[in-house]
Design a protein around this motif. Structure first.
Motif, PDB file in Angstrom:
ATOM      1  N   THR A  79       0.849  -1.180   0.027  1.00 39.88           N
ATOM      2  CA  THR A  79      -0.070  -0.164  -0.069  1.00 39.88           C
ATOM      3  C   THR A  79       1.021   1.167   0.091  1.00 39.88           C
ATOM      4  O   THR A  79       1.911   1.262   0.880  1.00 39.88           O
ATOM      5  N   TYR A 109       0.943   5.327   0.102  1.00 40.44           N
ATOM      6  CA  TYR A 109       0.396   6.545   0.686  1.00 40.44           C
ATOM      7  C   TYR A 109       1.166   7.817  -0.065  1.00 40.44           C
ATOM      8  O   TYR A 109       2.163   7.673   0.176  1.00 40.44           O
ATOM      9  N   THR A 121      -2.957   2.381  -3.797  1.00 44.37           N
ATOM     10  CA  THR A 121      -2.793   3.801  -3.600  1.00 44.37           C
ATOM     11  C   THR A 121      -3.831   4.425  -2.728  1.00 44.37           C
ATOM     12  O   THR A 121      -4.891   4.232  -3.073  1.00 44.37           O
ATOM     13  N   VAL A 122      -3.161   4.975  -1.758  1.00 43.67           N
ATOM     14  CA  VAL A 122      -4.114   5.967  -1.095  1.00 43.67           C
ATOM     15  C   VAL A 122      -3.644   7.130  -1.163  1.00 43.67           C
ATOM     16  O   VAL A 122      -2.554   7.727  -0.774  1.00 43.67           O
ATOM     17  N   GLN A 123      -4.487   8.220  -1.491  1.00 42.36           N
ATOM     18  CA  GLN A 123      -4.052   9.627  -1.685  1.00 42.36           C
ATOM     19  C   GLN A 123      -4.470  10.323  -0.426  1.00 42.36           C
ATOM     20  O   GLN A 123      -5.666  10.303  -0.030  1.00 42.36           O
ATOM     21  N   VAL A 124      -3.518  10.816   0.194  1.00 42.96           N
ATOM     22  CA  VAL A 124      -3.711  11.694   1.522  1.00 42.96           C
ATOM     23  C   VAL A 124      -4.116  12.998   1.078  1.00 42.96           C
ATOM     24  O   VAL A 124      -3.957  13.616   0.183  1.00 42.96           O
ATOM     25  N   ARG A 149      -4.400  14.096   7.668  1.00 39.87           N
ATOM     26  CA  ARG A 149      -3.843  12.701   7.295  1.00 39.87           C
ATOM     27  C   ARG A 149      -3.839  11.853   8.401  1.00 39.87           C
ATOM     28  O   ARG A 149      -2.809  10.909   8.792  1.00 39.87           O
ATOM     29  N   VAL A 204       4.480  12.004   3.495  1.00 39.51           N
ATOM     30  CA  VAL A 204       4.372  11.191   2.533  1.00 39.51           C
ATOM     31  C   VAL A 204       5.828  11.182   1.679  1.00 39.51           C
ATOM     32  O   VAL A 204       6.115  12.205   1.646  1.00 39.51           O
ATOM     33  N   GLU A 243      -5.128   8.549   8.447  1.00 34.39           N
ATOM     34  CA  GLU A 243      -5.022   7.202   7.850  1.00 34.39           C
ATOM     35  C   GLU A 243      -3.502   7.161   7.870  1.00 34.39           C
ATOM     36  O   GLU A 243      -2.874   5.964   8.351  1.00 34.39           O
ATOM     37  N   VAL A 244      -2.572   7.909   7.168  1.00 25.25           N
ATOM     38  CA  VAL A 244      -1.126   7.815   6.945  1.00 25.25           C
ATOM     39  C   VAL A 244      -0.554   7.826   8.628  1.00 25.25           C
ATOM     40  O   VAL A 244       0.465   7.040   8.796  1.00 25.25           O
TER      41      VAL A 244
END
Length: 84
Positions: A5, A7, A31-34, A41, A53, A43-44
């Protein structure tokens, strides 16, 4: 769902460096776009302990929340590159 994954923040040159390495190695990744705002942010931050990131998680190799683009690129090359 891929084991890796990634970020990232669109337009981030350090994220682009990691994305290029992932693509060069032909790796599958999610992909996780922050959000642009660091305070959003969550989640990250939960996976890495910080809001910067890029960050990757690689479940196949027990990597949780690796940050710093140069470290990530070196890890990907060592783990998945030609010499792996």
């Amino acid at each position: 769902m891929a084991d890796i994954t990634f970020y990232e923040l669109p337009g981030c040159p350090f994220c682009a460096k990691v994305r290029t390495k992932l693509e060069d190695l032909d790796l599958e990744y999610d992909t996780v776009q922050v959000p642009a705002a660091r305070n959003e942010r969550t989640e990250v931050e939960a996976v890495s302990g910080q809001t910067g990131v890029p960050v990757i998680v690689d479940e196949a190799h027990g990597v949780e929340g690796m940050a710093e683009s140069s470290d990530i690129v070196a890890y990907l090359e060592e783990t998945y590159g030609a010499g792996a």
